[in-house]
Design a protein around this motif. Structure first.
Motif, PDB file in Angstrom:
ATOM      1  N   ALA A 196      15.962 -11.120   5.704  1.00 47.31           N
ATOM      2  CA  ALA A 196      15.314 -12.439   5.278  1.00 47.31           C
ATOM      3  C   ALA A 196      14.083 -12.423   5.919  1.00 47.31           C
ATOM      4  CB  ALA A 196      16.060 -13.690   5.372  1.00 47.31           C
ATOM      5  N   THR A 203      11.184  -9.523  -2.571  1.00 47.26           N
ATOM      6  CA  THR A 203      11.469 -10.661  -2.425  1.00 47.26           C
ATOM      7  C   THR A 203      12.790 -11.128  -2.836  1.00 47.26           C
ATOM      8  OG1 THR A 203       9.020 -11.115  -2.776  1.00 47.26           O
ATOM      9  CG2 THR A 203      10.667 -12.779  -3.229  1.00 47.26           C
ATOM     10  N   ASP A 204      13.314 -10.599  -3.959  1.00 44.35           N
ATOM     11  CA  ASP A 204      14.548 -10.740  -4.360  1.00 44.35           C
ATOM     12  C   ASP A 204      15.750 -10.719  -3.281  1.00 44.35           C
ATOM     13  OD1 ASP A 204      14.338  -8.154  -4.616  1.00 44.35           O
ATOM     14  OD2 ASP A 204      15.708  -7.920  -6.550  1.00 44.35           O
ATOM     15  N   ARG A 206      15.201 -10.510   0.086  1.00 45.59           N
ATOM     16  CA  ARG A 206      14.944 -11.430   1.067  1.00 45.59           C
ATOM     17  C   ARG A 206      15.598 -12.742   0.666  1.00 45.59           C
ATOM     18  NH1 ARG A 206       8.850 -12.050   2.406  1.00 45.59           N
ATOM     19  NH2 ARG A 206       9.917 -13.391   4.166  1.00 45.59           N
ATOM     20  N   ASN A 207      15.523 -13.327  -0.563  1.00 46.47           N
ATOM     21  CA  ASN A 207      16.098 -14.544  -0.942  1.00 46.47           C
ATOM     22  C   ASN A 207      17.711 -14.435  -0.909  1.00 46.47           C
ATOM     23  OD1 ASN A 207      13.611 -15.503  -1.561  1.00 46.47           O
ATOM     24  ND2 ASN A 207      13.464 -15.135  -3.780  1.00 46.47           N
ATOM     25  N   MET A 208      18.120 -13.194  -1.361  1.00 43.86           N
ATOM     26  CA  MET A 208      19.502 -13.146  -1.337  1.00 43.86           C
ATOM     27  C   MET A 208      20.350 -13.120   0.050  1.00 43.86           C
ATOM     28  SD  MET A 208      22.307 -12.444  -3.176  1.00 43.86           S
ATOM     29  CE  MET A 208      24.114 -11.868  -3.035  1.00 43.86           C
ATOM     30  N   ASN A 210      18.822 -14.440   2.503  1.00 46.42           N
ATOM     31  CA  ASN A 210      18.830 -15.798   3.266  1.00 46.42           C
ATOM     32  C   ASN A 210      19.767 -16.877   2.761  1.00 46.42           C
ATOM     33  OD1 ASN A 210      17.065 -17.919   4.499  1.00 46.42           O
ATOM     34  ND2 ASN A 210      16.669 -18.758   2.411  1.00 46.42           N
ATOM     35  N   ALA A 211      20.037 -16.672   1.422  1.00 52.09           N
ATOM     36  CA  ALA A 211      21.314 -17.530   0.574  1.00 52.09           C
ATOM     37  C   ALA A 211      22.218 -17.227   1.346  1.00 52.09           C
ATOM     38  CB  ALA A 211      21.008 -17.235  -0.817  1.00 52.09           C
ATOM     39  N   GLN A 214      22.622 -18.693   4.884  1.00 54.13           N
ATOM     40  CA  GLN A 214      23.069 -20.111   4.838  1.00 54.13           C
ATOM     41  C   GLN A 214      24.373 -20.420   4.457  1.00 54.13           C
ATOM     42  OE1 GLN A 214      19.692 -22.578   3.298  1.00 54.13           O
ATOM     43  NE2 GLN A 214      18.435 -20.752   3.276  1.00 54.13           N
ATOM     44  N   GLN A 223      10.170 -24.735   7.118  1.00 56.55           N
ATOM     45  CA  GLN A 223       8.937 -24.825   6.092  1.00 56.55           C
ATOM     46  C   GLN A 223       7.634 -24.543   6.684  1.00 56.55           C
ATOM     47  OE1 GLN A 223       9.742 -24.883   2.843  1.00 56.55           O
ATOM     48  NE2 GLN A 223      11.802 -24.720   3.342  1.00 56.55           N
TER      49      GLN A 223
END
Length: 223
Positions: A196, A203-204, A206-208, A210-211, A214, A223
């Motif tokens: 991430a 980007t996809d 990294r988002n995956m 990160n999700a 979490q 932020q």
């Protein structure tokens, strides 16, 4: 008592997450493999104009056209047999491409044990192009995360997860799933956060990552 139920619920969430992530990872590596195989196939076609290679190219491309219409497990098994026939009758370039497809189709049709020696043969072939050996490793790992010996998965993915490796994001994701499988949730979170936080990763992905991190209990990114 509440803590016990919370722990069970957390385990179930982690299990569902792992199943989803494996499906995502398999799809991703499938796309990557298709691109590489397409490029490799075109290169072989360009480099070799001899009669034997032209014949092998025609046979390989004919089966590839059928592979785009695969459906049931029986269809995939039939296509695997067709790729196996191409591999037996073709020079090394097309034989390797055919074996990669054959192993993937066998595994997808429920015949993982038949696919394993094909992958192992490619992975351990020191004469084979390095990229194709790496593709074989990723194909193997995508199907063996739940079944292979964890130490073997770790050993095979380690170099692919190293800094500078083009396969690093995928390999790290697989290693995170392995950590979930072996009960090392904190290590899984750490590995996913590496993906991430890497700005060179798509980007996809990294988002995956990160999700997933979490969902396993990592704090949200600052932020």
């Amino acid at each position: 008592m509440v803590d016990i139920f919370d722990e069970v619920d957390e385990d179930l969430r982690a299990e569902r997450l792992a199943r989803f992530a494996r499906r995502y990872a398999v799809l991703l590596v499938g796309v990557v493999v298709l691109v590489i195989l397409g490029v490799a196939g075109w290169q072989v076609w360009s480099w070799h104009r001899g009669q034997e290679n032209a014949k092998a190219a025609s046979a390989y491309l004919a089966v590839m056209e059928q592979a785009g219409q695969r459906g049931s497990a029986a269809d995939r098994q039939r296509l695997a047999q067709s790729f196996g026939a191409v591999a037996q009758s073709s020079p090394q370039g097309y034989a390797t491409l055919a074996k990669l497809n054959q192993a993937s189709l066998l595994a997808d049709s429920g015949h993982l044990k038949d696919a394993e020696p094909i992958w192992d043969g490619l992975i351990n072939d020191g004469q084979l192009n390095t990229v194709l050996r790496q593709v074989a490793t990723l194909g193997w790992a995508s199907h063996e995360l739940d079944t292979a010996e964890p130490s073997l998965i770790q050993a095979r993915l380690e170099s692919l997860a190293a800094d500078g490796s083009p396969w690093r994001p995928i390999a790290l994701q697989y290693l995170a799933l392995l950590s979930i499988r072996t009960g090392h949730k904190d290590q899984a979170i750490k590995t996913l956060q590496q993906v991430a936080d890497d700005i060179s990763t798509p980007t996809d992905m990294r988002n995956m990552a990160n999700a997933m991190a979490q969902a396993l209990g990592a704090p949200p990114p600052a932020q």
